[in-house]
Design a protein around this motif. Structure first.
Motif, PDB file in Angstrom:
ATOM      1  N   TYR A   1       0.839  -1.211   0.000  1.00 22.32           N
ATOM      2  CA  TYR A   1       0.000   0.000   0.000  1.00 22.32           C
ATOM      3  C   TYR A   1       0.864   1.248   0.000  1.00 22.32           C
ATOM      4  N   TRP A   2       1.861   1.303   0.885  1.00 21.96           N
ATOM      5  CA  TRP A   2       2.715   2.489   0.950  1.00 21.96           C
ATOM      6  C   TRP A   2       3.472   2.696  -0.363  1.00 21.96           C
ATOM      7  N   VAL A   3       4.006   1.634  -0.919  1.00 19.60           N
ATOM      8  CA  VAL A   3       4.792   1.750  -2.156  1.00 19.60           C
ATOM      9  C   VAL A   3       3.914   2.249  -3.298  1.00 19.60           C
ATOM     10  N   LYS A   4       2.766   1.624  -3.481  1.00 20.02           N
ATOM     11  CA  LYS A   4       1.889   2.027  -4.585  1.00 20.02           C
ATOM     12  C   LYS A   4       1.362   3.443  -4.393  1.00 20.02           C
ATOM     13  N   LEU A   5       1.062   3.804  -3.145  1.00 19.38           N
ATOM     14  CA  LEU A   5       0.566   5.160  -2.889  1.00 19.38           C
ATOM     15  C   LEU A   5       1.623   6.194  -3.270  1.00 19.38           C
ATOM     16  N   ALA A   6       2.857   5.978  -2.843  1.00 21.11           N
ATOM     17  CA  ALA A   6       3.926   6.938  -3.158  1.00 21.11           C
ATOM     18  C   ALA A   6       4.167   7.028  -4.652  1.00 21.11           C
ATOM     19  N   GLU A   7       4.247   5.890  -5.314  1.00 16.71           N
ATOM     20  CA  GLU A   7       4.538   5.904  -6.749  1.00 16.71           C
ATOM     21  C   GLU A   7       3.410   6.515  -7.558  1.00 16.71           C
ATOM     22  N   LYS A   8       2.181   6.277  -7.156  1.00 17.31           N
ATOM     23  CA  LYS A   8       1.044   6.850  -7.881  1.00 17.31           C
ATOM     24  C   LYS A   8       0.893   8.340  -7.590  1.00 17.31           C
ATOM     25  N   ALA A   9       1.061   8.740  -6.330  1.00 24.21           N
ATOM     26  CA  ALA A   9       0.935  10.151  -5.985  1.00 24.21           C
ATOM     27  C   ALA A   9       2.003  11.002  -6.643  1.00 24.21           C
ATOM     28  N   LEU A  10       3.160  10.413  -6.878  1.00 24.84           N
ATOM     29  CA  LEU A  10       4.287  11.159  -7.447  1.00 24.84           C
ATOM     30  C   LEU A  10       4.659  10.646  -8.827  1.00 24.84           C
ATOM     31  N   ALA A  11       3.659  10.145  -9.549  1.00 25.97           N
ATOM     32  CA  ALA A  11       3.909   9.650 -10.899  1.00 25.97           C
ATOM     33  C   ALA A  11       4.303  10.797 -11.816  1.00 25.97           C
ATOM     34  N   ALA A  12       5.176  10.496 -12.761  1.00 27.18           N
ATOM     35  CA  ALA A  12       5.637  11.522 -13.709  1.00 27.18           C
ATOM     36  C   ALA A  12       4.486  12.026 -14.558  1.00 27.18           C
TER      37      ALA A  12
END
Length: 388
Positions: A377-388
């Motif tokens: 959850y944490w990994v996907k949230l960070a990557e999606k929130a800060l997607a290029a």
């Protein structure tokens, strides 16, 4: 479930971290060993910055994304402190300190966020920065407020902040969240009732503070039953009643204390006002005097709408369709992540801990099977929130 592959493979290592922390519980701001453990791990992961002493004993790790990528920073928060409870689990990793234990799963929260930090630092599949926040003193010490007051949000440029807590009774692999108030404000009060002491056989020569205090306790229950809108939530609980020293002496004073839980500013204002009015009025009716010390403690944990939808979508991408309750009933328990949500938009989510003992119970233990779910959850949230 759609778990992150690397996260699944690190489950046993993260569980080892969790059990190490579980065996060495620390209270409130006295989390020096835990904070040192966290800082050492973050440094070993290659975080770009590891800052200790935020909010007294908090730790923040900063992980920048792709080189050359400019973007916002988001905060992911875990709590580190334990509780003053004697553990009865009997597990090999049980607390080695009598009277202290991780009875709320903060050991699991810390370990999961460390696991996410390791993955994010290794892959950096995002643009911007992630601030992994490890907070002291959630259990009554308002460590969240201290970190905010220490300038954490401004110092690290945090624009949004997210929190997570395990929930016994909710199956592992499921999540629960809601927009708006998800946890209550947790105010506290102390009341002193002063009468006139004397002989227990001659009550007519006294002003009995025990009788007056008893009437106050009973009258305070009318706040929920007669002052609050029946569609609103308010709890007024008197949890301490201290007075007297002998069978035949009517004491001079009685001390009361308790807690007030509310889910809206209006109910919070009303409850505080009515407590003062009832205490003074009932005491005066008995010829006694009374003082009230009312402290506004943790505020309402209020999830922001856009960030709640985002967090729920991320949880569903991990757990699968139908595995996220988006209209979770609020709880009257409190959480000092509320201070961070007052400072920045964000959301607080519950993650299933399975069929375990309840929070704050001496038989509670965090369920290590939940680790891959929380880290993913944490990994996907960070990557999606800060997607290029």
């Amino acid at each position: 479930m759609q778990l992150v592959d690397d996260v699944v493979s690190m489950k046993d290592e993260v569980a080892t971290w969790r059990r190490t922390l579980h065996a060495d519980p620390e209270l409130l701001y006295d989390v020096h060993n835990t904070a040192a453990f966290v800082a050492d791990k973050l440094t070993s992961f290659g975080c770009d910055e590891v800052v200790t002493g935020i909010g007294r004993t908090g730790v923040v790790g900063i992980i920048h994304g792709r080189p050359g990528g400019n973007g916002p920073a988001i905060g992911l928060r875990a709590d580190m402190d334990a509780l003053p409870i004697t553990e009865i689990t009997g597990v090999p990793w049980a607390s080695r300190t009598p009277g202290k234990m991780h009875a709320c799963g903060h050991d699991g929260h810390t370990a999961m966020l460390l696991g996410a930090a390791r993955h994010l630092a290794a892959t950096r599949n995002f643009t911007g920065s992630v601030a992994v926040i490890f907070q002291p003193a959630e259990e009554g010490g308002a460590g969240g407020r201290e970190m905010v007051n220490d300038g954490m949000m401004e110092r690290f440029g945090i624009t949004k902040v997210f929190g997570m807590h395990n929930l016994p009774g909710l199956p592992v692999g499921q999540f629960a969240i809601r927009k708006g108030p998800i946890m209550a404000a947790t105010d506290i009060f102390d009341i002193t009732v002063k009468g006139r002491g004397g002989h227990g056989a001659m009550p007519h020569q006294t002003i009995d503070p025990i009788v007056a205090a008893s009437a106050i306790v009973t009258s305070l229950q009318s706040i929920a039953s007669r002052n609050a809108n029946p569609l609103e939530s308010v709890v007024v609980s008197v949890t301490k009643f201290n007075g007297g020293s002998a069978y035949n002496i009517i004491p001079e004073t009685v001390d009361l204390a308790g807690t007030v839980r509310t889910l809206s500013p209006e109910m919070r204002d009303m409850a505080e006002s009515r407590i003062n009015e009832i205490v003074q009025g009932v005491a005066a009716a008995h010829g006694a005097e009374a003082t009230v010390n009312y402290l506004r403690n943790y505020p309402i944990t209020f999830n922001h709408s856009e960030e709640t939808d985002f967090a729920a979508d991320i949880a569903e991408s991990v757990a699968g369709a139908g595995m996220v309750e988006r209209e979770q009933p609020p709880t009257m328990g409190g959480e000092d992540f509320s201070f961070m949500l007052e400072a920045r938009p964000g959301a607080f989510i519950f993650m299933g801990n399975g069929d375990t003992a309840g929070l704050h119970h001496p038989a509670y233990d965090f369920n290590d099977d939940a680790i891959p779910v929380g880290v993913s959850y944490w990994v996907k949230l960070a990557e999606k929130a800060l997607a290029a």
